[in-house]
Structure formats: C-alpha cells, structure tokens
Scaffold this motif. Structure first.
Motif, PDB file in Angstrom:
ATOM      1  N   GLN A  89       7.127  -7.635   3.092  1.00  0.00           N
ATOM      2  CA  GLN A  89       7.264  -8.139   1.853  1.00  0.00           C
ATOM      3  C   GLN A  89       7.570  -6.804   0.919  1.00  0.00           C
ATOM      4  OE1 GLN A  89       4.390 -10.910   0.605  1.00  0.00           O
ATOM      5  NE2 GLN A  89       5.274 -12.434   1.868  1.00  0.00           N
ATOM      6  N   GLU A  90       7.966  -5.738   1.385  1.00  0.00           N
ATOM      7  CA  GLU A  90       8.293  -4.473   0.591  1.00  0.00           C
ATOM      8  C   GLU A  90       9.667  -4.651   0.023  1.00  0.00           C
ATOM      9  OE1 GLU A  90       8.658   0.471   1.033  1.00  0.00           O
ATOM     10  OE2 GLU A  90       8.457  -0.810   2.986  1.00  0.00           O
ATOM     11  N   ALA A  91       9.890  -4.033  -1.102  1.00  0.00           N
ATOM     12  CA  ALA A  91      10.919  -3.968  -2.038  1.00  0.00           C
ATOM     13  C   ALA A  91      10.858  -3.070  -3.134  1.00  0.00           C
ATOM     14  CB  ALA A  91      11.509  -5.383  -2.641  1.00  0.00           C
ATOM     15  N   ALA A  92      11.883  -2.421  -3.477  1.00  0.00           N
ATOM     16  CA  ALA A  92      11.679  -1.632  -4.783  1.00  0.00           C
ATOM     17  C   ALA A  92      11.625  -2.404  -6.000  1.00  0.00           C
ATOM     18  CB  ALA A  92      12.862  -0.716  -4.837  1.00  0.00           C
ATOM     19  N   LEU A  93      10.423  -2.686  -6.266  1.00  0.00           N
ATOM     20  CA  LEU A  93       9.978  -3.918  -7.417  1.00  0.00           C
ATOM     21  C   LEU A  93      10.761  -3.344  -8.759  1.00  0.00           C
ATOM     22  CD1 LEU A  93       6.567  -5.193  -6.252  1.00  0.00           C
ATOM     23  CD2 LEU A  93       8.944  -5.929  -5.738  1.00  0.00           C
ATOM     24  N   ALA A  94      10.523  -2.370  -8.963  1.00  0.00           N
ATOM     25  CA  ALA A  94      10.905  -1.706 -10.442  1.00  0.00           C
ATOM     26  C   ALA A  94      12.382  -1.471 -10.560  1.00  0.00           C
ATOM     27  CB  ALA A  94      10.135  -0.271 -10.522  1.00  0.00           C
ATOM     28  N   ASP A  95      13.110  -1.111  -9.573  1.00  0.00           N
ATOM     29  CA  ASP A  95      14.396  -1.036  -9.481  1.00  0.00           C
ATOM     30  C   ASP A  95      14.775  -2.559  -9.666  1.00  0.00           C
ATOM     31  OD1 ASP A  95      14.325   1.669  -9.404  1.00  0.00           O
ATOM     32  OD2 ASP A  95      14.666   1.519  -7.131  1.00  0.00           O
ATOM     33  N   PHE A  96      14.248  -3.568  -8.829  1.00  0.00           N
ATOM     34  CA  PHE A  96      14.899  -5.030  -8.959  1.00  0.00           C
ATOM     35  C   PHE A  96      14.899  -5.531 -10.107  1.00  0.00           C
ATOM     36  CE2 PHE A  96      13.546  -9.536  -7.888  1.00  0.00           C
ATOM     37  CZ  PHE A  96      14.587  -9.593  -7.505  1.00  0.00           C
ATOM     38  N   LEU A  97      13.582  -5.577 -10.769  1.00  0.00           N
ATOM     39  CA  LEU A  97      13.493  -6.161 -12.111  1.00  0.00           C
ATOM     40  C   LEU A  97      13.981  -5.446 -13.226  1.00  0.00           C
ATOM     41  CD1 LEU A  97       9.941  -7.411 -11.536  1.00  0.00           C
ATOM     42  CD2 LEU A  97      11.936  -8.691 -11.584  1.00  0.00           C
ATOM     43  N   HIS A 119       0.930  -1.104  -0.070  1.00  0.00           N
ATOM     44  CA  HIS A 119      -0.063  -0.046   0.017  1.00  0.00           C
ATOM     45  C   HIS A 119       0.973   1.167   0.069  1.00  0.00           C
ATOM     46  CE1 HIS A 119      -3.139   2.801   1.196  1.00  0.00           C
ATOM     47  NE2 HIS A 119      -4.079   1.917   1.114  1.00  0.00           N
ATOM     48  N   SER A 120       0.560   2.400  -0.899  1.00  0.00           N
ATOM     49  CA  SER A 120       1.468   3.616  -0.763  1.00  0.00           C
ATOM     50  C   SER A 120       1.628   4.093   0.188  1.00  0.00           C
ATOM     51  CB  SER A 120       0.433   4.613  -1.810  1.00  0.00           C
ATOM     52  OG  SER A 120       0.335   4.124  -2.950  1.00  0.00           O
ATOM     53  N   ARG A 121       0.714   4.166   1.294  1.00  0.00           N
ATOM     54  CA  ARG A 121       1.101   4.914   2.638  1.00  0.00           C
ATOM     55  C   ARG A 121       1.827   3.979   3.415  1.00  0.00           C
ATOM     56  NH1 ARG A 121      -4.732   3.456   3.719  1.00  0.00           N
ATOM     57  NH2 ARG A 121      -4.680   1.735   5.122  1.00  0.00           N
ATOM     58  N   HIS A 122       2.386   2.530   3.053  1.00  0.00           N
ATOM     59  CA  HIS A 122       3.449   2.035   3.931  1.00  0.00           C
ATOM     60  C   HIS A 122       4.685   1.917   3.365  1.00  0.00           C
ATOM     61  CE1 HIS A 122      -0.410  -0.502   5.252  1.00  0.00           C
ATOM     62  NE2 HIS A 122      -0.264   0.697   6.172  1.00  0.00           N
ATOM     63  N   ARG A 123       4.726   2.488   2.086  1.00  0.00           N
ATOM     64  CA  ARG A 123       6.064   2.432   1.060  1.00  0.00           C
ATOM     65  C   ARG A 123       7.036   3.151   2.078  1.00  0.00           C
ATOM     66  NH1 ARG A 123       8.514   0.793  -1.636  1.00  0.00           N
ATOM     67  NH2 ARG A 123       8.581   1.791  -3.718  1.00  0.00           N
ATOM     68  N   GLY A 124       8.330   2.717   2.124  1.00  0.00           N
ATOM     69  CA  GLY A 124       9.706   3.119   2.800  1.00  0.00           C
ATOM     70  C   GLY A 124       9.389   2.895   4.335  1.00  0.00           C
ATOM     71  N   ARG A 125       8.495   2.032   4.789  1.00  0.00           N
ATOM     72  CA  ARG A 125       8.488   1.860   6.050  1.00  0.00           C
ATOM     73  C   ARG A 125       8.735   0.409   6.396  1.00  0.00           C
ATOM     74  NH1 ARG A 125       2.921   4.476   8.102  1.00  0.00           N
ATOM     75  NH2 ARG A 125       3.887   4.200   9.993  1.00  0.00           N
ATOM     76  N   GLU A 126       9.402  -0.250   5.795  1.00  0.00           N
ATOM     77  CA  GLU A 126       9.808  -1.593   6.040  1.00  0.00           C
ATOM     78  C   GLU A 126       8.593  -2.553   6.197  1.00  0.00           C
ATOM     79  OE1 GLU A 126      12.843  -3.309   5.946  1.00  0.00           O
ATOM     80  OE2 GLU A 126      13.852  -1.783   5.418  1.00  0.00           O
ATOM     81  N   ALA A 127       7.704  -2.125   5.190  1.00  0.00           N
ATOM     82  CA  ALA A 127       6.286  -2.851   5.083  1.00  0.00           C
ATOM     83  C   ALA A 127       6.275  -4.250   4.926  1.00  0.00           C
ATOM     84  CB  ALA A 127       5.455  -2.342   4.230  1.00  0.00           C
TER      85      ALA A 127
END
Length: 548
Positions: A113-121, A103-111
């Motif tokens: 299974q969070e990861a920078a998916l676009a950067d990763f792929l 969820h957008s409001r949880h981005r950058g808070r170690e949510a």
C-alpha cells in the motif's frame, strides 16, 4: 528526558484546542492512537470509511470553529479521504490530514500500500509534506497547524512513516501562534468609501470569509449603515439573516432570475470574503465588465482571480468592516432599488401554504421543515438537484446554522450531520440528501447509531442521479444513460442499522413524521418519495426536452 513523536503530536493537538480526531484505524497509526488513549481531552471518532470520516471532520470544524483532524492509512486510506480534503479546500476549512506512510526503510521498494501520499494529495490541499526525521517533527507539526488556520484556512497534509512516531524529541508540544489578521490601510478605507459614495446601486456579495472571520454581526451593521443589499455566495446562506430587509437572495445553481437580476443591475459590487467563483457568478455570466468591483479577502491570490477588480483589499473581514464602520458615514436609508430587490427576493422565496395528500411538493416540504425547526437548528446538505429547493426556499435566520460543501461532493450530508451534531449536541441537526448521495456514505449511519447521535436525515428519493439526468435531457433529450437507479427499502435499511425510519409519500404527512423523528433519541431517516418528472426547482423533464 525526551518524549515520543506520537506524544508530542497529541500534546500539540491538545494545545491547539482539538477535541476530536476522526478516521479509520490503520496499522500505520498504532503508536499515535495508543498515545491518544493517554489524552482524555481528545476523543477518537472511528468512521466506516475514510471519505465519511473526512466529511465528518470537515463539518465538525465548520460548525465548531476548531481545527479538523482526520487520519487515513497508506494509499487506500489517503485515496478514500481525498474527497474530504478537496471539500475542506473548497470550503476554506482548517484541517490537519495525517496520512500514514509505510515504514521508512521500505520506502521506494513497492511496499504494501505504498504511494507518494504528499504528492498524491498536494493538488487538493493547501500544503502537503512528508516528514521522516523525528527530530524535525515538532517544527513540522507546528508549521502544519499554523498553515491550516492562517490566511485562507485549508487542509494541510502530513505524510508520516509509521516508524517516525517512535522517535524521541526534546521539544515541547507546539502551542498556537497569533494568526495574522491584516487590516486595510486608511487609503483603502477612503477608496472603499469613495466607491460606495459614487454608487447608485451597490450590492454586497458575502462569502465564507465573513463566517471564518466571525464577522456576521458587523456585516449587518455595515449593510444597515450604508443601506446596501446583500446576496449570499454559493452555499453561504447563513452569513446574513435571510429575513433581514436588506437580504436579497442566495446565488445558487440556476438561481432565480430575479436574484440574478439583482447582481446584473448593480453598478458596484462589494465582494466580501468570496472568490466570485463559477456558481456564485452564474457560470461567469452575472458579473460583466460594466461592474465596478471592490474585493476584500484575506488571501492575496484570491483578489481578481475570477474577475478584474477596481479595488482589491487584502484584509480579514472583521478588521475591514471595523475600519469601514469607524470611518462613517451617518446612517443611510435603503434606496428604492434596494427595497425593490428585497421585494423580488421575498417573492422568489415565497411558498404559499398548501398541503397535498396525493403527492410530494418539495417546496411544501421545505416550508414545513422551516416551521418545524427552531431557528438555531443546523442543516447540512448533500449534492444533487433536490438541494435546489433548500437553497431557494429555506430562510436561514441565524449565523452558523448551515453546513454545506461548496465542492458539490456527493455523500456529504450524512457524515456532515455527524460532525455538526458532535459540535452542537444540544441543537437539532438535520441532513438533506438525495438517494444517490445518501447511499454513497450510508455506512456512516452505523457511526451515528454507535455514537448515539439523534440526527435526522431527509432522503429525497427520485431513483436517479437527478443533476446528471438534467444535463443529459438538456443536451440530448430522451437519450439518457447511467442515471436511472434502483434503491433498497430505505426505511428497512435504517431499521437494520438501529435507526428510526419513516416514509413520506405526500407532503401533508411530513410535519407529523418530522416531529416523531426529532423526538427520537437515535438517528432518524425519513425517505421522501419525489416525482422524477420534476427534475429541478424550475423545470420538468418534459419542459427540458421541449426547450432543448
């Protein structure tokens, strides 16, 4: 009144001819998947692991000509499907990868299974972006679908926070745009003709661009017009009929010396839709500075990427071949050299009939497989040394009858067969795997059983990672580590999934077992016990050790 982003995305997929979406369900996609229920023209194909889903989607696209669509939720799903994204990139397969983000409001808070998916792929994709603004989603979807199919096709990643699907938009679903099909200029056509007219031993190396452009028939016309022999690039067997008098072989891993000699002896190379990569060029040794090279490719960055070229033409292959054919010349006879290279190819591919009741000869298995299948059967294959026999001895007579991973990804064969069968339900589909690759994605056998797909999987079992063992024996004879495997009873394993299973311990048994497998109305697994000593098509382990 507007509509949700989820409904807009589903409508865009429908307009682009998408009939299937592959993946593993994720909490990030619940609203999107609910919207899929309202679209009867698009089926969701649930797999058992995202890597298998991505392989199946890629093969489905390769076999059907549609855009592959695969979804994976958050870091774990994206990591699993990344191997299929890389395969789509290497195969130049159009693919839309939907990566479910937190969820957008949880981005950058170690949510969770969070990861920078676009950067990763991004390193393995053609393009990757994250979009969290619902208002920009329609344009993002439209651009992603256009990028996936234009130029050199490939995988485009959309990382989508779960809340974006609920946003409302007033823009209608995206419709396909006309894909640019560049055509060579008159001067380029003249230069290509001049290069050919000066050549004494011209040779065409045909790659994926021929298939992606649908130019197989035009390639035959062009080769016949000029009397030029054709070799297929790595895992592009079916771009030219293998029984044609001008077919001169397939440039596989450790290709037969006579087929490599054809490349080395040529004075002019016409690279049609191939990047002349490491395997096609035999680790960059078959193509030398003495070759005059003309490369035709739809992607400008591919021109001269691996070898300097004398003439580079940015063009769709259908457009290029149409222009070249329209400009002449009169029909030319194949040269003595072209006929000689065809004879060398026939001898290299020849497998005199012989049956063994005490052992398996993989050459005979491939010969019997060809005799037991109609010409329009589709073959998929995994990575591993077993595939050398397929590449060397199976003649592909019709276009779009081969689906393979140029990336050499293990685990591809079985899920690829699922995708190919969904694309061609009325044609036999046979997957070839080694024991190592088969057990990497064996869970997708349940997917095939659940979908009632009567595919046939041949598992060449030598109880080892054969390719790596070969490299070890070459460099460090008799010093091997990590390549010996233990396997379950594969026949019993197949039965536990609800599939048909059979064991072949001598090649004489294979024709009858193949007929039985093809007659099933369910998936079939044929375990073929092979001799570990015969480590590759051309060498035994003892020979490798002696020559190290």
């Amino acid at each position: 009144m507007g509509t949700t982003v989820a409904a807009n995305l589903v409508g865009s997929l429908r307009h682009h001819g998408v009939r299937r979406v592959f993946g593993v369900p994720s909490e990030s996609f619940t609203m999107f998947m609910d919207a899929l229920l309202d679209e009867p023209g698009i089926a969701f194909v649930p797999a058992r692991q995202e890597g298998g889903a991505a392989f199946a989607a890629e093969a489905y696209a390769a076999a059907s000509g549609e855009i592959a669509v695969v979804l994976g939720g958050r870091a774990v799903g994206a990591a699993n499907l990344s191997i299929g994204v890389h395969t789509a990139r290497e195969n130049s397969t159009p693919m839309l990868v939907l990566a479910g983000q937190v969820h957008s409001r949880h981005r950058g808070r170690e949510a969770f299974q969070e990861a920078a998916l676009a950067d990763f792929l991004r390193p393995v994709a053609k393009h990757a972006v994250e979009e969290a603004d619902p208002r920009r989603m329609p344009e993002t979807i439209a651009r992603a679908l256009s990028l996936a199919v234009s130029g050199r096709p490939g995988p485009v990643v959309l990382s989508l926070p779960e809340d974006v699907f609920a946003g409302e938009v007033d823009v209608p679903p995206a419709r396909p745009v006309r894909v640019p099909r560049p055509r060579p200029s008159a001067a380029e056509v003249q230069d290509l003709h001049g290069l050919l007219a000066d050549a004494e031993r011209p040779l065409i190396i045909a790659g994926a661009g021929v298939r992606l452009s649908g130019a197989e028939a035009r390639l035959v016309d062009f080769a016949e017009r000029w009397g030029v022999p054709v070799v297929a690039a790595w895992r592009r067997h079916d771009v030219f009929p293998n029984d044609h008098p001008l077919y001169a072989g397939h440039l596989q891993l450790s290709a037969h010396p006579e087929i490599v000699a054809t490349v080395r002896e040529a004075d002019v190379l016409l690279a049609f839709g191939t990047r002349l990569g490491e395997i096609t060029s035999q680790r960059y040794t078959a193509i030398t500075p003495g070759h005059r090279i003309a490369q035709v490719d739809i992607e400008p960055s591919m021109i001269g990427k691996s070898h300097p070229v004398e003439l580079g033409v940015v063009s769709d292959l259908t457009e290029a071949l149409d222009a070249l054919l329209a400009a002449g010349p009169p029909l030319r006879e194949a040269s003595a050299w072209a006929r000689e290279r065809r004879t060398a190819c026939e001898e290299a591919m020849s497998v005199p009939p012989e049956e063994h009741t005490d052992r398996v000869d993989n050459r005979q298995i491939i010969r019997m497989l060809r005799e037991g299948l109609p010409d329009d059967a589709v073959l998929t294959n995994d990575a591993g040394n077993f595939s050398g026999w397929l590449h060397a001895f199976f003649p592909f007579r019709l276009p779009r009858t081969y689906v393979g991973a140029a990336s050499g990804a293990m685990g591809y064969g079985l899920p690829a067969a699922i995708g190919a069968k969904l694309a061609h339900p009325d044609r036999p589909v046979v997957a070839l795997s080694g024991d190592g690759g088969f057990l990497m994605t064996v869970q997708e056998l349940e997917t095939a059983v659940r979908l009632r797909l009567p595919i046939v999987v041949l598992v060449f079992n030598n109880n080892m990672y054969g390719t790596i063992r070969m490299h070890q024996e070459r460099r460090y004879p008799s010093r091997t580590i990590g390549t010996d495997l233990g396997n379950p009873d594969l026949v019993a394993l197949a039965a536990s999934f609800g599939a048909y299973g059979a064991l072949v311990t001598a090649d004489a048994e294979f024709p009858a077992v193949l007929r039985e497998a093809l007659a099933q109305d369910r998936p079939a697994v044929i375990e073929i016990r092979t001799d570990p000593e015969q480590i590759s098509v051309w060498r035994t382990i003892a020979e490798l050790r002696a020559g190290a």
